[in-house]
Design a protein around this motif. Structure first.
Motif, PDB file in Angstrom:
ATOM      1  N   ASN A 181      15.388 -20.268 -16.639  1.00 29.80           N
ATOM      2  CA  ASN A 181      14.727 -20.010 -17.920  1.00 29.80           C
ATOM      3  C   ASN A 181      14.012 -21.276 -18.391  1.00 29.80           C
ATOM      4  O   ASN A 181      14.383 -22.405 -18.048  1.00 29.80           O
TER       5      ASN A 181
ATOM      6  N   SER B  88      12.479 -16.039 -18.557  1.00 27.86           N
ATOM      7  CA  SER B  88      13.794 -16.127 -17.935  1.00 27.86           C
ATOM      8  C   SER B  88      13.866 -15.165 -16.749  1.00 27.86           C
ATOM      9  O   SER B  88      13.082 -14.217 -16.656  1.00 27.86           O
ATOM     10  N   GLY B  89      14.796 -15.439 -15.854  1.00 33.11           N
ATOM     11  CA  GLY B  89      14.946 -14.567 -14.696  1.00 33.11           C
ATOM     12  C   GLY B  89      16.132 -14.967 -13.858  1.00 33.11           C
ATOM     13  O   GLY B  89      16.826 -15.957 -14.129  1.00 33.11           O
ATOM     14  N   ASN B  90      16.372 -14.198 -12.795  1.00 32.88           N
ATOM     15  CA  ASN B  90      17.421 -14.499 -11.829  1.00 32.88           C
ATOM     16  C   ASN B  90      17.088 -13.789 -10.523  1.00 32.88           C
ATOM     17  O   ASN B  90      16.261 -12.853 -10.494  1.00 32.88           O
TER      18      ASN B  90
ATOM     19  N   GLY C 162      17.063  -8.913  -8.704  1.00 32.35           N
ATOM     20  CA  GLY C 162      16.333  -9.937  -9.435  1.00 32.35           C
ATOM     21  C   GLY C 162      15.688  -9.399 -10.683  1.00 32.35           C
ATOM     22  O   GLY C 162      15.498  -8.187 -10.847  1.00 32.35           O
ATOM     23  N   ALA C 163      15.347 -10.336 -11.589  1.00 36.44           N
ATOM     24  CA  ALA C 163      14.685  -9.958 -12.836  1.00 36.44           C
ATOM     25  C   ALA C 163      13.816 -11.111 -13.298  1.00 36.44           C
ATOM     26  O   ALA C 163      14.103 -12.290 -13.030  1.00 36.44           O
ATOM     27  N   LEU C 164      12.702 -10.769 -13.977  1.00 41.30           N
ATOM     28  CA  LEU C 164      11.809 -11.768 -14.573  1.00 41.30           C
ATOM     29  C   LEU C 164      11.276 -11.191 -15.877  1.00 41.30           C
ATOM     30  O   LEU C 164      10.699 -10.096 -15.881  1.00 41.30           O
ATOM     31  N   ASN C 165      11.457 -11.935 -16.976  1.00 42.53           N
ATOM     32  CA  ASN C 165      11.002 -11.480 -18.288  1.00 42.53           C
ATOM     33  C   ASN C 165      10.368 -12.652 -19.031  1.00 42.53           C
ATOM     34  O   ASN C 165      10.867 -13.793 -18.964  1.00 42.53           O
TER      35      ASN C 165
ATOM     36  N   ASN D  47       7.595  -8.048 -17.560  1.00 41.29           N
ATOM     37  CA  ASN D  47       8.967  -7.543 -17.622  1.00 41.29           C
ATOM     38  C   ASN D  47       9.238  -6.825 -16.307  1.00 41.29           C
ATOM     39  O   ASN D  47       8.666  -5.768 -16.028  1.00 41.29           O
TER      40      ASN D  47
ATOM     41  N   PHE E  61      12.221  -5.879 -13.013  1.00 43.67           N
ATOM     42  CA  PHE E  61      13.596  -5.809 -12.522  1.00 43.67           C
ATOM     43  C   PHE E  61      13.596  -5.090 -11.172  1.00 43.67           C
ATOM     44  O   PHE E  61      12.865  -4.115 -10.970  1.00 43.67           O
TER      45      PHE E  61
END
Length: 1000
Positions: A360, A369-371, A384-387, A413, A415
């Motif tokens: 983030n 932020s993301g993972n 995974g995710a990205l926002n 956004n 996922f």
């Protein structure tokens, strides 16, 4: 006291004078030793200048130093074009005592000062550094090496290095290397302190670039065990840009495998040091960059690297509370947090897992932020995710973007979770959205902005099945000076690949290029498009192209394009095209290519199949006409400030089926002016054929049918049928290299000729015919010609002393000729030479050589007094001045340096005497038969020699073309050379078989 001082200064002066004199006393001995050792140990061309070798007593006291400037090593085939070593100066140190008292001097140090090193490994494993003479060669040598090695110092200053290993697909370029190592190198176990500084210009492995333009610094203490081939780092400080880390452990190579046991960790827990690795941030102003936050970096690599195994590893990087802010800009990037781990606990690389548990940061007031998690490289199970949201105007207050204003809001956004399996057609479930609203971009170089930039896109796949995949670009567009472009695109069901899209609007290219400038390019003009397309890949596979609905129009007006690659420029005054599912129709095309006006119209069909399938074939027909086309403008450096690349073999696409009908009033090609050109060219399956082509030039007409076949780029072929009418003989000599090679007599001939000729062969890398490969067959016809000012005629006159042999008039000649492997064979044909009946046969080679036999029947009276005196000695009425004397002449050498002799080697007096006596005895025919048999025997031998020579040349051409096929790899090396200033200067000396080349 005075005597003591005098003695002291006397000894001191003696030492100084000895130090100055020793290099001169022992220079010849040391230079001879170096030269001898190079010849015994190096299988390469070593180039240096004796005048640039110097010796010094003071540089490395108490050792004596020998230095050479402009030192080069150039390899032999297949590396004859590569300079392995090019040094401004190389210095070697010798133990002084060994020079003075021992039979064989001892080497104690090596210094490399300035220059470059280019290491190249081919795909088959051959390496250009493998230049040491083999053990077999050493056994065969009658002399043993006289050099003793006790080196304890290696020093490098300002050296550039390129390592290009094509067997591993690994590329590394280092610049400005400064390095120093010292130790007991001659021991099997020793400690080696190493210091090194360099610029990492490029490191690429398997097509992935890992490092570019980074500063490297390292200092370590290495324990070396030569017997075990083990290298252990007991202490080490390393640095890339401002990123500091230590590295310890060992690397061992006891056999073909490599054993790793390495541990590394960051030494500075500063976030700023990590930022120095980010491209574009590490600049001269980096020191003034405000930054805070901590960084932790550590890991290990342990295990065996081989074709079957990969060492286990664990690499972790963590950033906490990172922040940086450019000076003079109001907003920072803050709250940077990252937790990254790449791990593999087995000996198989496929078991690698990647985890980014935390990511983030805040761009000003905009958080992102993301993972991400990847379980392994087998099942590809991932999540995974990205926002985030970005205010583009606020972004310019964080990063320096000179001369560009931005506005608008960008939101992302996304996922994804699941497994990727291309065989089972499974992908992770995805939900992603991207939204750009009210976008705005304005360049300081152009007063008008791009406005109303809007993008609304989403990707959806709730089940993970290909059939449920959806990409929906429901809106995209922008406005530039009240000209609007808008469109949409939807793609669904990745099994069927169903699409539906449209684009409409106009764009001014000059305005667009002003806002987003492109280096070394000028572009202007207006493009108007109104297109709709829909269909499916399933329809393409079923070849139901009528289900692919692509319709609309496209127009181009006042288009102009120039660049460094195309300095001549391309202008399209007007072009119009219409689209339907079956074809694209070019209704208008009015252009100017350089200074040449070109107009065209035609159609393209099957274009959707061509675009969407790898084996789709594009079909089309184009009609082109031009009042005057200057081809030379596209073949020379022209207006370019730098010479363009030489011609190369032109590769033709194999999935194009295209017919081109061309008509031109005038074409300029090299030194030729071609008029009334017309004909048809067809490109199919990578083969270009010409049919019914014709042109007027050199006062006559050339008709052409044939083909150009580059499907094997190492052996491009051509095969043409030529029909030539009324071409000037002399002008053909000036224009065509083949005429110069095989018929140099044409330079002194008047008149015109006709011929029907089939000619084939291979082309060199300059797209010109390789003369040694030519095969041809045809009939050359000349109605009337005259030969004057010829060295051949001068030679015949000098030999025969015929009165009227200085000029030659020829009429109604038909010469059957064949060319095979670059040797033209002229079969026997009858002709009148100076009103004498004659028969000519022979050959001409691609190298300019000739070998002809001329059999003539000459009245005895034409030989003047020498014949009359012989006639008087022969009694009876069997012979008189009208008696025909058979003469056989051999023509060899070259046309400009001919060798003319009587067949059999007799003098004219002996020939006349034998011929007149033979007339009486009735044996004249046997004299000519004997000359012909002797000529044929020599002719067969010469043809065989030329055939062997042609095969060597053709093999050389194919090798050069093979190098050209692999030119893509060479470009990477060229780019690295541009990055490293002064890298690899060209070697002017020609590579010779001598191991050592000394410029004295």
């Amino acid at each position: 006291m005075k005597k003591i001082l005098l003695a002291f200064f006397g000894v001191f002066l003696l030492l100084i004078l000895s130090g100055l004199a020793l290099p001169f006393l022992f220079k010849d001995k040391i230079v001879a030793l170096i030269d001898r050792e190079i010849q015994k140990s190096v299988n390469a061309q070593v180039i240096y200048d004796l005048d640039k070798i110097s010796l010094s007593f003071f540089r490395e006291f108490p050792n004596i130093s020998a230095s050479a400037q402009d030192f080069k090593i150039v390899g032999y085939a297949p590396f004859e074009g590569d300079t392995l070593v090019s040094l401004n100066e190389i210095q070697v140190d010798f133990n002084l005592r060994s020079v003075l008292f021992d039979d064989y001097p001892t080497l104690t140090g090596i210094h490399l000062n300035g220059g470059s090193l280019y290491v190249k490994v081919l795909q088959d494993g051959q390496a250009n550094y493998d230049i040491a003479i083999s053990e077999t060669q050493e056994v065969e040598s009658t002399q043993d090496s006289n050099l003793k090695i006790a080196a304890n110092l290696i020093e490098i200053q300002d050296l550039n290095l390129v390592y290009d290993d094509r067997s591993l697909d690994y590329f590394m370029a280092l610049g400005g290397i400064q390095a120093k190592g010292s130790g007991e190198f001659t021991s099997s176990v020793f400690t080696l302190p190493i210091e090194m500084d360099a610029t990492i210009a490029n490191i690429t492995y398997e097509g992935v670039n890992y490092l570019t333009d980074k500063l490297f610094r390292g200092e370590t203490l290495m324990q070396v065990d030569i017997d075990q081939m083990k290298f252990e780092l007991t202490e080490g400080d390393f640095q890339i840009n401002d990123f500091l880390f230590d590295l310890g452990g060992s690397i061992a190579m006891p056999a073909e495998d490599i054993e790793f046991d390495l541990v590394f960790s960051g030494k500075d827990n500063s976030f700023k040091s990590l930022l120095s690795l980010v491209p574009g941030i590490y600049t001269e102003s980096f020191s003034s960059l405000e930054s805070s936050g901590t960084m932790d970096f550590n890991g290990f690599v342990k295990g065996i690297y081989s074709e079957e195994k990969f060492p286990s590893f664990d690499v972790s990087l963590a950033v906490k509370d990172g922040m940086f802010q450019y000076p003079d800009l109001p907003r920072p990037v803050k709250n940077v947090n990252l937790a990254f781990q790449a791990k593999n606990e087995t000996a198989q690389l496929d078991n690698t897992s990647i985890r980014i548990s935390t990511f983030n940061l805040d761009f000003g007031s905009n958080p992102i932020s993301g993972n991400f998690f990847l379980q392994d490289l087998i099942s590809y199970t991932m999540e995974g995710a990205l926002n985030g949201k970005l205010n583009l105007e606020e972004l310019t207050t964080i990063f320096p973007i000179e001369g560009l204003s931005l506005k608008g809001n960008l939101a992302v956004n996304a996922f994804a979770k699941g497994r990727y399996d291309s065989v089972a057609q499974i992908i992770p479930a995805i939900e992603a959205k991207l939204l750009l609203t009210d976008g705005y971009a304005k360049s300081a170089d152009y007063p008008a902005p791009i406005e109303q930039m809007n993008v609304n896109a989403s990707i959806q796949n709730p089940s993970g099945k290909m059939s449920d995949f959806l990409i929906d670009l429901s809106q995209f567009g922008f406005t530039l000076e009240e000209e609007k472009i808008s469109g949409k695109l939807k793609i669904k069901d990745f099994d069927q690949l169903i699409w539906d899209g449209a684009i409409s609007g106009a764009v001014d290219l000059k305005k667009l290029l002003t806002i987003f400038p492109m280096e070394d390019m000028n572009l202007e003009g207006r493009i108007q498009a109104d297109l709709e397309t829909k269909g499916s890949y399933a329809a393409v596979e079923a070849k139901k192209y009528n289900q692919l609905e692509t319709r609309g129009t496209m127009a181009v007006d006042q288009f102009k394009y120039t660049s460094t690659d195309v300095p001549q420029g391309v202008e399209i005054t007007e072009a119009r095209a219409t689209f339907n599912p079956e074809r694209i129709e070019l209704t208008e095309f009015d252009s100017k290519l350089g200074q040449s006006v070109v107009q065209a119209n035609g159609t393209l069909s099957n274009y959707m199949n061509y675009l969407l399938t790898p084996d789709g074939i594009l079909r089309g027909q184009l009609n082109v006409k031009s009042p005057r086309f200057n081809a030379n403008e596209w073949m020379t450096e022209s207006a370019s400030t730098e010479p363009t690349e030489s011609l190369s073999v032109i590769e033709l696409p194999k999935n194009v089926d295209f017919t081109l009908s061309a008509a031109a009033t005038e074409v300029l090609y090299e030194k030729l002016t071609l008029n009334e050109i017309g004909g048809t060219m067809t490109l199919r399956d990578g083969l270009l054929t010409f049919s019914n082509a014709s042109m007027k030039t050199l006062g006559g007409t050339i008709g052409l049918n044939g083909s150009y076949d580059p499907r094997d780029l190492t052996n491009p072929k051509f095969d043409f049928d030529l029909n030539i009418l009324d071409l000037s003989i002399a002008e053909s000599f000036k224009a065509f290299n083949t005429v110069k090679a095989f018929a140099p007599v044409a330079q002194n001939l008047t008149g015109r000729f006709n011929t029907s000729l089939n000619v084939s062969g291979i082309l060199g890398q300059d797209m010109m015919p390789v003369l040694s490969s030519l095969d041809a067959k045809g009939l050359l016809r000349v109605a009337e010609t005259a030969l004057r000012d010829s060295k051949v005629l001068e030679g015949i006159t000098s030999l025969t002393r015929l009165k009227d042999a200085n000029t030659l008039q020829l009429k109604n000649i038909s010469i059957p000729i064949t060319i095979e492997n670059g040797v033209m064979d002229v079969r026997p044909f009858d002709v009148k030479l100076w009103d004498y009946q004659a028969n000519i046969q022979g050959s001409a080679g691609f190298d300019g050589s000739m070998n002809y036999l001329i059999n003539m029947q000459v009245p005895a009276g034409k030989f003047g007094a020498q014949a009359n005196s012989l006639l008087a000695t022969i009694s009876g009425n069997a012979v008189n001045e009208s008696t025909l004397i058979p003469i056989a002449l051999n023509l060899s050498g070259t046309y400009n340096s001919p060798k003319i002799a009587l067949a059999g080697g007799n003098s004219m007096e002996t020939l006349l005497s034998n011929a007149l006596k033979a007339r009486v005895a009735g044996e004249t025919q046997s004299l000519q038969n004997q000359a012909t048999e002797q000529f044929n025997a020599v002719q067969d031998s010469l043809k065989q020699e030329l055939k062997l020579k042609a095969e060597v040349i053709q093999d050389s051409v194919k090798n050069e073309l093979q190098k050209q096929v692999n030119v893509g790899k060479e470009k990477a090396v060229d780019e690295a050379k541009k990055l490293l200033k002064g890298f690899l200067p060209k070697v002017k000396e020609t590579t010779k078989p001598d191991t050592v080349k000394v410029n004295n």
